[in-house]
Scaffold this active site. Sequence first.
Site, short mmCIF file in Angstrom:
data_model
loop_
_atom_site.label_atom_id
_atom_site.label_comp_id
_atom_site.label_asym_id
_atom_site.label_seq_id
_atom_site.Cartn_x
_atom_site.Cartn_y
_atom_site.Cartn_z
N TYR A 162 18.10 2.54 -4.68
CA TYR A 162 17.90 3.00 -3.41
C TYR A 162 17.34 4.56 -2.79
O TYR A 162 16.55 4.45 -1.80
CB TYR A 162 19.19 3.03 -2.60
CG TYR A 162 19.11 2.87 -1.10
CD1 TYR A 162 19.20 1.64 -0.11
CD2 TYR A 162 19.22 4.00 -0.86
CE1 TYR A 162 18.94 2.28 1.18
CE2 TYR A 162 19.47 4.40 1.15
CZ TYR A 162 19.51 3.36 1.44
OH TYR A 162 19.27 3.66 2.80
N PHE A 178 -6.66 5.02 17.35
CA PHE A 178 -6.99 4.18 17.16
C PHE A 178 -5.90 3.64 18.78
O PHE A 178 -5.00 4.27 18.91
CB PHE A 178 -6.67 3.41 15.96
CG PHE A 178 -6.29 2.07 15.79
CD1 PHE A 178 -7.55 1.51 15.90
CD2 PHE A 178 -5.19 1.60 15.49
CE1 PHE A 178 -7.67 0.24 16.09
CE2 PHE A 178 -5.16 -0.19 15.62
CZ PHE A 178 -6.25 -0.59 15.66
N ASP A 179 -6.31 2.43 19.03
CA ASP A 179 -5.00 1.46 20.27
C ASP A 179 -3.34 1.95 20.20
O ASP A 179 -2.82 2.17 20.63
CB ASP A 179 -5.22 -0.10 20.56
CG ASP A 179 -5.02 -0.80 19.22
OD1 ASP A 179 -5.07 -0.19 18.11
OD2 ASP A 179 -5.42 -2.11 19.76
N ASP A 216 -6.25 10.70 10.70
CA ASP A 216 -6.24 9.21 11.04
C ASP A 216 -6.71 8.63 9.35
O ASP A 216 -8.12 7.48 9.71
CB ASP A 216 -6.27 9.18 11.87
CG ASP A 216 -6.14 7.07 11.88
OD1 ASP A 216 -5.95 6.40 10.43
OD2 ASP A 216 -5.18 6.36 12.71
N ALA A 246 -6.54 5.85 7.32
CA ALA A 246 -6.59 4.64 7.33
C ALA A 246 -7.78 3.87 6.35
O ALA A 246 -7.92 3.30 5.46
CB ALA A 246 -6.68 3.80 8.28
N LYS A 271 -4.89 -0.97 4.95
CA LYS A 271 -6.76 -1.08 4.36
C LYS A 271 -6.70 -0.25 3.34
O LYS A 271 -6.74 -1.22 2.48
CB LYS A 271 -7.14 -0.11 6.06
CG LYS A 271 -7.07 -0.58 7.21
CD LYS A 271 -5.94 -0.45 7.90
CE LYS A 271 -5.38 -0.74 8.88
NZ LYS A 271 -4.51 -0.61 9.68
N HIS A 307 -5.34 -8.14 25.01
CA HIS A 307 -5.52 -8.91 24.12
C HIS A 307 -5.22 -10.07 23.12
O HIS A 307 -5.15 -10.71 22.68
CB HIS A 307 -6.81 -7.72 23.54
CG HIS A 307 -6.15 -6.62 23.09
ND1 HIS A 307 -5.45 -6.00 22.85
CD2 HIS A 307 -5.78 -7.29 21.25
CE1 HIS A 307 -5.47 -5.56 22.03
NE2 HIS A 307 -5.54 -5.40 21.24
N1 F0G Z 1 -5.25 3.90 13.32
C1 F0G Z 1 -6.28 3.15 12.52
C2 F0G Z 1 -7.42 4.03 12.13
C3 F0G Z 1 -6.60 1.46 11.38
O1 F0G Z 1 -7.27 1.23 11.86
C4 F0G Z 1 -5.06 1.09 12.23
C5 F0G Z 1 -4.91 0.17 12.14
C6 F0G Z 1 -3.62 1.80 12.67
C7 F0G Z 1 -4.10 3.20 12.88
C8 F0G Z 1 -2.36 1.39 12.45
O2 F0G Z 1 -2.10 0.97 11.17
O3 F0G Z 1 -1.89 -1.67 11.70
O4 F0G Z 1 -0.99 -0.14 9.16
O5 F0G Z 1 0.50 0.50 11.91
N2 F0G Z 1 -5.98 -0.83 12.40
C9 F0G Z 1 -6.67 -2.64 12.33
C10 F0G Z 1 -7.02 -3.42 12.53
C11 F0G Z 1 -4.71 -3.62 13.25
O6 F0G Z 1 -6.92 -4.26 12.47
O7 F0G Z 1 -7.81 -2.16 12.72
P1 F0G Z 1 -1.38 -0.12 11.20
#
Ligand code: F0G
Length: 463
Positions: free
Chosen positions: A70, A122-123, A213, A215, A256, A448
């Site tokens: 843990y 990102f969204d 960010d 990713a 990613k 969406h």
């Molecule tokens: N930032 C970026 C640039 C991303 O592309 C994503 C996720 C996230 C943050 C959020 O990360 O999904 O681990 O919580 N992108 C995916 C996509 C979902 O399809 O582009 P997460």
Amino acid sequence: MPLMEPYRIKVVEPIPVTTRVEREKALDRAGHNLFNLRADDVTIDLLTDSGTGALSAAQQAAAALGDETYAGARSFERFREVVDELTSFPHIFPVHQGRAAERILFSTLLKPGQITLSNTHFDTTRANSELAGCEARDLPCLEMKDLDSDEPFKGNIDLAALEATLTGPDADRVGLVIMTITNNGGGGQPVSMANIEAASQICRRHAVPFFLDAARFAENAWLVTQREPGYENSSPREVAKAAFRLADGCLASLKKDGIGNIGGLLALRDDEVAGRCELTLTATEGFRTYGGLAGRDLEMLAQGLVEVTDPHYLRARTDAAAHLAELVTTAGVSIVRPPGIHGIYLNAGRLLPHIPPERFPGHALACALYLEGGIRSVELGSLFLGDVDADGRLLTPAPYELLRLALPRRVYTQSHLEYVAEVIAAVAKRAESVSGYRLVTTPPILRHFNATLAPVDPPSARP
Ligand code: F0G
């Protein structure tokens, strides 16, 4: 060297092969929303490159060493060492995925009424900024506006706009700047090191925290070695390390470039902010040495973070994306240029000029590719980004009507991508017969994902 995947296949998973009639039924059942399809309905799944990569033998072996203690697990130590070597951040917190890092950082660092600035949020990053009571403002570079140009770093932030915001009337409200590398919301385009460095300096001068960010940090670093003068002889790992050293911290979805099925990272320099983030982490994700992940996940991510900067892997992935881009372009379909790595973005608006934005050409193309060949993709146009009223009427269209074909890591071979290109070419040939869509049910948020739609005015039904 000709295009070749630098790995061979050890374990296989059959992919569903369906008939057109089966796909028509599946799409009907799904309310014409590809998010509602089941995996068994999809032949080639290009919905996302997130969590969908193939594990290596070394990652599977590492998983067997997962220590599920843990607190103070050995697996955390291994994860921490790899992330420390890569990023240099003293405070390293695993989280279950990228958006958890966003929530923890933003709810800790930001106050309601503040502004977050980005090349493009990102969204989920935008949603977490807004949930913290802030305004998420995008400052993409001007080159991004021309989808057809071959400018190498269209993911950059607009430095003049950044400087102007930090000296203008809103300067006191800016809570942080976050640079998305590569710029997923901006056509998957990379950010140059010169741009990261300049943005970092501007933020330092104005005492505003500067985050990455990250990713797709490895893919961004690779494109820097390929496109930015002065980095030709650097390795992608060296470039990635240099980028992290310009920031006050990073958030990353490790689904990613961590090549994990699940996982994320929040890493910080500031002791005081880290202390406060740790409290939220412990309350909502888990203790600081696991953050909501299993020991075996941490092991697989540590190994993935080493493998992902292998130049042979990055070259093959880039070549595969470029190959798909070329085939699609030859078939007469415009893409956001130049092609990036994690996805190819098709210009649906241009291919389907007979479908107006209020009939969602990107979505229409996504459905057509599914019906033609069982390919799942995602619309990035007015369905996702436009302003729609409660009755499903489009008030403001998105700037472009795009569709993203995301490429999972190490999953599909060259022949799979050639199949995808053939399906796209077949649809492009009869583009004028593709019908638009209208919204049937419109949820107030995350439209969406949850909306249902119906085809309108099928051109074949016209007299
Ligand atoms: N930032 C970026 C640039 C991303 O592309 C994503 C996720 C996230 C943050 C959020 O990360 O999904 O681990 O919580 N992108 C995916 C996509 C979902 O399809 O582009 P997460």
